[in-house]
Design an enzyme around this catalytic site. Sequence first.
Site, PDB file in Angstrom:
ATOM      1  N   TRP A   1       2.418  17.589   7.081  1.00 48.23           N
ATOM      2  CA  TRP A   1       1.028  17.152   7.174  1.00 48.23           C
ATOM      3  C   TRP A   1       0.951  15.783   7.759  1.00 48.23           C
ATOM      4  O   TRP A   1       1.748  14.913   7.439  1.00 48.23           O
ATOM      5  CB  TRP A   1       0.354  17.204   5.796  1.00 48.23           C
TER       6      TRP A   1
ATOM      7  N   HIS B   1       2.514  -0.621   6.267  1.00 49.26           N
ATOM      8  CA  HIS B   1       1.531   0.385   5.879  1.00 49.26           C
ATOM      9  C   HIS B   1       0.447  -0.280   5.038  1.00 49.26           C
ATOM     10  O   HIS B   1       0.752  -1.013   4.107  1.00 49.26           O
ATOM     11  CB  HIS B   1       2.282   1.460   5.085  1.00 49.26           C
TER      12      HIS B   1
ATOM     13  N   ARG C   1      -6.381   1.589  15.894  1.00 47.24           N
ATOM     14  CA  ARG C   1      -5.679   2.870  15.878  1.00 47.24           C
ATOM     15  C   ARG C   1      -6.684   3.959  16.218  1.00 47.24           C
ATOM     16  O   ARG C   1      -7.797   3.971  15.688  1.00 47.24           O
ATOM     17  CB  ARG C   1      -5.071   3.133  14.503  1.00 47.24           C
TER      18      ARG C   1
ATOM     19  N   ARG D   1       7.600   0.369   9.216  1.00 44.43           N
ATOM     20  CA  ARG D   1       6.284   0.664   8.617  1.00 44.43           C
ATOM     21  C   ARG D   1       6.254   0.650   7.095  1.00 44.43           C
ATOM     22  O   ARG D   1       5.202   0.851   6.486  1.00 44.43           O
ATOM     23  CB  ARG D   1       5.830   2.051   9.068  1.00 44.43           C
TER      24      ARG D   1
ATOM     25  N   GLU E   1      -1.453  -3.079   9.070  1.00 50.93           N
ATOM     26  CA  GLU E   1      -2.505  -2.065   8.964  1.00 50.93           C
ATOM     27  C   GLU E   1      -3.521  -2.530   7.913  1.00 50.93           C
ATOM     28  O   GLU E   1      -3.122  -3.060   6.864  1.00 50.93           O
ATOM     29  CB  GLU E   1      -1.917  -0.720   8.547  1.00 50.93           C
TER      30      GLU E   1
ATOM     31  N   ASP F   1      -4.540   3.803   0.019  1.00 49.70           N
ATOM     32  CA  ASP F   1      -3.742   4.113  -1.172  1.00 49.70           C
ATOM     33  C   ASP F   1      -2.736   3.019  -1.484  1.00 49.70           C
ATOM     34  O   ASP F   1      -1.972   3.116  -2.454  1.00 49.70           O
ATOM     35  CB  ASP F   1      -3.081   5.491  -1.071  1.00 49.70           C
TER      36      ASP F   1
ATOM     37  N   TYR G   1      -5.451  15.148  10.547  1.00 45.72           N
ATOM     38  CA  TYR G   1      -5.209  13.872   9.863  1.00 45.72           C
ATOM     39  C   TYR G   1      -5.972  12.746  10.573  1.00 45.72           C
ATOM     40  O   TYR G   1      -6.010  12.663  11.788  1.00 45.72           O
ATOM     41  CB  TYR G   1      -3.718  13.507   9.879  1.00 45.72           C
TER      42      TYR G   1
ATOM     43  N   GLU H   1       6.614   4.535   6.831  1.00 47.88           N
ATOM     44  CA  GLU H   1       5.739   4.374   5.665  1.00 47.88           C
ATOM     45  C   GLU H   1       6.163   5.235   4.488  1.00 47.88           C
ATOM     46  O   GLU H   1       5.834   4.921   3.338  1.00 47.88           O
ATOM     47  CB  GLU H   1       4.281   4.652   6.016  1.00 47.88           C
TER      48      GLU H   1
ATOM     49  N   ASN I   1       0.291   8.008  -3.649  1.00 46.81           N
ATOM     50  CA  ASN I   1      -0.833   8.901  -3.425  1.00 46.81           C
ATOM     51  C   ASN I   1      -0.525  10.357  -3.767  1.00 46.81           C
ATOM     52  O   ASN I   1       0.444  10.923  -3.269  1.00 46.81           O
ATOM     53  CB  ASN I   1      -1.252   8.821  -1.952  1.00 46.81           C
TER      54      ASN I   1
ATOM     55  N   GLU J   1       3.225   6.103  16.160  1.00 43.36           N
ATOM     56  CA  GLU J   1       3.752   6.036  14.800  1.00 43.36           C
ATOM     57  C   GLU J   1       4.185   7.394  14.278  1.00 43.36           C
ATOM     58  O   GLU J   1       3.523   8.399  14.561  1.00 43.36           O
ATOM     59  CB  GLU J   1       2.655   5.485  13.888  1.00 43.36           C
TER      60      GLU J   1
ATOM     61  N   ASP K   1      -1.140   7.512  15.401  1.00 39.95           N
ATOM     62  CA  ASP K   1      -0.263   8.025  14.351  1.00 39.95           C
ATOM     63  C   ASP K   1      -0.002   9.513  14.577  1.00 39.95           C
ATOM     64  O   ASP K   1      -0.932  10.322  14.463  1.00 39.95           O
ATOM     65  CB  ASP K   1      -0.920   7.794  12.975  1.00 39.95           C
TER      66      ASP K   1
ATOM     67  N   HIS L   1       1.813  11.172  12.702  1.00 36.98           N
ATOM     68  CA  HIS L   1       1.858  11.662  11.333  1.00 36.98           C
ATOM     69  C   HIS L   1       2.914  12.733  11.103  1.00 36.98           C
ATOM     70  O   HIS L   1       2.650  13.780  10.464  1.00 36.98           O
ATOM     71  CB  HIS L   1       0.474  12.143  10.884  1.00 36.98           C
TER      72      HIS L   1
HETATM   73  C1  CS2 Z   1      -1.291   7.063   7.287  1.00 39.54           C
HETATM   74  C2  CS2 Z   1      -1.753   7.098   5.876  1.00 39.54           C
HETATM   75  O1  CS2 Z   1      -2.334   4.968   7.437  1.00 39.54           O
HETATM   76  C3  CS2 Z   1      -1.429   5.685   7.857  1.00 39.54           C
HETATM   77  O2  CS2 Z   1      -0.658   5.317   8.743  1.00 39.54           O
HETATM   78  O3  CS2 Z   1      -0.109   7.604   7.611  1.00 39.54           O
HETATM   79  O4  CS2 Z   1      -3.126   7.217   5.892  1.00 39.54           O
HETATM   80  C4  CS2 Z   1      -1.179   8.168   5.013  1.00 39.54           C
HETATM   81  O5  CS2 Z   1      -1.583   9.417   5.427  1.00 39.54           O
HETATM   82  C5  CS2 Z   1      -1.576   7.941   3.579  1.00 39.54           C
HETATM   83  O6  CS2 Z   1      -1.261   6.666   3.205  1.00 39.54           O
HETATM   84  C6  CS2 Z   1      -0.905   8.950   2.653  1.00 39.54           C
HETATM   85  O7  CS2 Z   1      -1.114   8.636   1.366  1.00 39.54           O
HETATM   86 MG    MG Z   2       0.888   6.623   9.181  1.00 40.63          MG
END
Ligand code: CS2
Ligand code: MG
Length: 409
Positions: free
Chosen positions: A409, A319, A147, A290, A346, A323, A159, A269, A37, A243, A217, A219
Amino acid sequence: MKIVAADVLVTSPGRNFVTLKVTTEDGLTGLGDATLNGRELSVASYLSDHVVPLLLGRDARNIEDAWQFLYRSAYWRRGPVTMSAISAVDSALWDIKAKAAGMPLYQLLGGASRRGIRAYGHASGRDLEQLFDSMRHHLELGFRAIRVQTSVPSLNAVYGVPATPATKGENGHYEPAQRGPLPAEEDWDTRAYLRHIPGVFEAVRNAFGPELPLLHDGHHRMTPIEAARLGKALEPYDLFWLEDCTPAENQEALRLVRQHTTTPLAIGEVFNTVWDYQTLIREQLIDYVRSSVTHAGGITPMRKLMDFAAQYQVKSGMHGATDISPVGMAAALHLDLAIHNFGIQEYMPHNELTNEVFRQTFTFQDGYLHPGDQPGLGVELDEKAAAQFPYQAAYLPFSRLKDGTIHDW
Ligand code: CS2
Ligand code: MG
């Protein structure tokens, strides 16, 4: 079974995807997802400029040898670009091998270890009312694990929360990568987030009861002690997992989190190899892996990683955001069905345009996914349809703290 062609297909039906299509002299074809991504073209170039010339003429049956060759002969190992490129080759060769054997890939990987693959969906909202609507919506869609992501008062964008909430019939599509020449800037304040999130989970438990598996998450945004504090504050709400609570390049950082909380932890991830997990798994610092097949080098290394994790009773939690293309998703589902130490998968359904380009046979019913029983991965790519959606530049957002400091981020 010589490889006679390898095509790198870039398409953008709603969002960008990179797919490798390998063709053998017997006319068999295999697909592999190489979507990274916000950096898609770098993997497309790694494949077309450096890997494809190495594939032509190779025996498609020798998957392990191809993997070791691409990993070791590159000299420069690991990292998201390299491992996404190698992953695409690996998946495509497994797709071909399963088609040649006339069976769905999971049968080749040892058969089914369960009837279905439990999936979790993404509910989100700018406030509790929107969040509850989104949760009810996902329960109606059939999800049995959810989630939870919400906005944080005083912050503009966070996010996991789409700018516009999902309406009936929509899947609440949150696509973090925004089309355009530059990435969007978002603000962040960890203290405001830490004050807000426990109250959200209290309200969710009060409204939806004690049983529904809930995930969250973080993140990658907290320091280890902040992550410890949140994990502890969420214990009364019995999360399925918290997560990416802290950036885990420094794997030892999770020791501090583990010291303070029993909330299960999922990480990885953004990890690309087993080496990113060595301390985390060996010291029981996480409960779920993940990584996705797409970003961790393919089915071959992902299966080895899960075998390593199994020794420590660590389970999979692959994950599966949008994307990860339908090809990457199918590869994950075949592995999910076959491995013993499966945890959860997921699942963010792709939009209709994507489903026109990628013809997939996996199913989602009553909270469970299944890869289907077509020979191979069970996904075909309509190249004519794909050509109608040329690549469009898109970036993931980035974050700055109130004082302007760049943040995760
Ligand atoms: C996220 C993702 O789904 C998740 O757990 O962390 O949406 C992540 O932000 C994207 O895959 C980034 O490309
Ligand atoms: Mg994630």
